[in-house]
Design a protein around this motif. Structure first.
Motif, short mmCIF file in Angstrom:
data_model
loop_
_atom_site.label_atom_id
_atom_site.label_comp_id
_atom_site.label_asym_id
_atom_site.label_seq_id
_atom_site.Cartn_x
_atom_site.Cartn_y
_atom_site.Cartn_z
N MET A 1 52.69 59.55 12.14
CA MET A 1 51.78 59.38 11.38
C MET A 1 52.02 58.07 10.47
SD MET A 1 49.90 62.17 11.25
CE MET A 1 49.25 62.29 9.72
N VAL A 2 52.78 57.35 10.68
CA VAL A 2 52.89 55.96 9.88
C VAL A 2 51.55 55.28 10.07
CG1 VAL A 2 54.31 53.99 10.04
CG2 VAL A 2 55.38 55.86 10.10
N PRO A 3 51.05 55.05 11.25
CA PRO A 3 49.92 54.19 11.30
C PRO A 3 48.70 54.92 10.52
CG PRO A 3 50.66 54.32 13.39
CD PRO A 3 51.50 55.46 12.60
N VAL A 4 48.51 56.06 10.44
CA VAL A 4 47.74 56.91 9.55
C VAL A 4 47.98 56.56 8.05
CG1 VAL A 4 46.77 59.21 8.94
CG2 VAL A 4 47.30 58.72 11.42
N GLY A 5 49.18 56.39 7.80
CA GLY A 5 49.51 56.14 6.27
C GLY A 5 49.13 54.95 6.02
N VAL A 6 49.64 54.00 6.79
CA VAL A 6 49.27 52.57 6.74
C VAL A 6 47.77 52.27 6.51
CG1 VAL A 6 49.21 50.27 7.65
CG2 VAL A 6 51.39 51.62 7.88
N GLU A 7 46.92 52.76 7.44
CA GLU A 7 45.59 52.82 7.21
C GLU A 7 44.96 53.26 5.87
OE1 GLU A 7 41.29 53.41 10.00
OE2 GLU A 7 43.33 53.76 10.69
N ALA A 8 45.40 54.34 5.86
CA ALA A 8 44.99 54.99 4.29
C ALA A 8 45.41 54.25 3.25
CB ALA A 8 45.45 56.33 4.45
N ILE A 9 46.42 53.66 2.94
CA ILE A 9 46.94 52.95 1.91
C ILE A 9 46.01 51.60 1.85
CG2 ILE A 9 48.56 51.39 1.08
CD1 ILE A 9 50.63 53.66 2.38
N HIS A 10 45.71 51.06 2.72
CA HIS A 10 44.97 49.87 2.98
C HIS A 10 43.61 50.30 2.57
CE1 HIS A 10 47.80 46.70 4.03
NE2 HIS A 10 48.27 47.80 5.29
N ASN A 11 42.97 51.28 3.05
CA ASN A 11 41.40 51.64 2.67
C ASN A 11 41.44 51.98 1.13
OD1 ASN A 11 40.76 51.27 5.02
ND2 ASN A 11 40.84 53.85 5.66
N VAL A 12 42.48 52.78 0.67
CA VAL A 12 42.16 53.05 -0.60
C VAL A 12 42.55 51.99 -1.75
CG1 VAL A 12 43.58 54.56 -2.57
CG2 VAL A 12 43.17 55.50 -0.30
N VAL A 13 43.68 50.88 -1.47
CA VAL A 13 43.57 49.84 -2.10
C VAL A 13 42.37 48.85 -2.05
CG1 VAL A 13 44.92 47.70 -2.25
CG2 VAL A 13 46.32 49.73 -1.95
N GLU A 14 41.78 48.91 -0.87
CA GLU A 14 40.57 48.02 -0.72
C GLU A 14 39.28 48.34 -1.58
OE1 GLU A 14 38.20 45.05 0.16
OE2 GLU A 14 40.18 44.99 0.55
N ALA A 15 39.19 49.72 -1.45
CA ALA A 15 38.41 50.48 -2.43
C ALA A 15 38.58 50.24 -3.79
CB ALA A 15 38.45 52.20 -2.12
N GLU A 16 39.69 50.21 -4.07
CA GLU A 16 39.84 49.75 -5.68
C GLU A 16 39.49 48.35 -5.91
OE1 GLU A 16 40.56 50.51 -9.68
OE2 GLU A 16 40.75 52.09 -7.90
N PHE A 17 39.83 47.47 -4.90
CA PHE A 17 39.62 46.14 -5.42
C PHE A 17 38.25 45.87 -5.28
CE2 PHE A 17 44.15 44.96 -4.29
CZ PHE A 17 44.54 44.76 -5.73
N SER A 18 37.38 46.11 -4.18
CA SER A 18 36.19 45.89 -3.88
C SER A 18 35.29 46.85 -4.56
CB SER A 18 35.97 45.97 -2.32
OG SER A 18 36.11 47.37 -1.94
N ARG A 19 35.70 48.06 -5.34
CA ARG A 19 35.01 48.87 -5.76
C ARG A 19 33.84 49.55 -4.98
NH1 ARG A 19 38.33 48.80 -9.41
NH2 ARG A 19 37.94 47.63 -11.22
#
Length: 115
Positions: free
Chosen positions: A46-64
């Motif tokens: 599940m590590v790759p799932v966690g990495v992708e999820a974290i990056h998507n949520v962070v990108e969502a915040e930065f890019s709105r």
């Protein structure tokens, strides 16, 4: 000052922050979190799932671009979430207890932007 910063945070959250700050890669930190901070331990697959999820949520915040929160992530073979072989980014962060890693990356990004 440290007491004010940690007020209301769980021991698991604080341990995850420590892992994020003191490992070489996000993957290593998540792997340690899944093994030592979660009960029962979450499989390393599940590590790759966690990495992708974290990056998507962070990108969502930065890019709105909050559609990224619902972006589906393919789960490893044999793992399902609510009867599906995919999970949304926000569900993965919440259900895998990855909020501390998101917060850490957001804080790092804000510090970089301020300099």
């Amino acid at each position: 000052m440290l007491l004010q910063q940690t007020k209301g945070k769980t021991m698991g959250y604080l341990t995850a922050i420590d892992m994020a700050e003191n490992t070489d890669t996000l993957e290593d930190a998540i792997r340690m979190h899944f093994r030592g901070n979660c009960y029962p331990p979450i499989p390393s697959a599940m590590v790759p799932v966690g990495v992708e999820a974290i990056h998507n949520v962070v990108e969502a915040e930065f890019s709105r671009d909050y559609d990224l929160l619902d972006k589906p992530i393919q789960l490893p073979d044999g793992i399902e979430f609510r009867g599906s072989d995919t999970v949304s980014s926000i569900d993965a962060v919440e259900k895998l207890f990855l909020g501390a890693f998101v917060d850490q990356l957001l804080m790092d990004g804000q510090q970089i932007e301020e300099e």
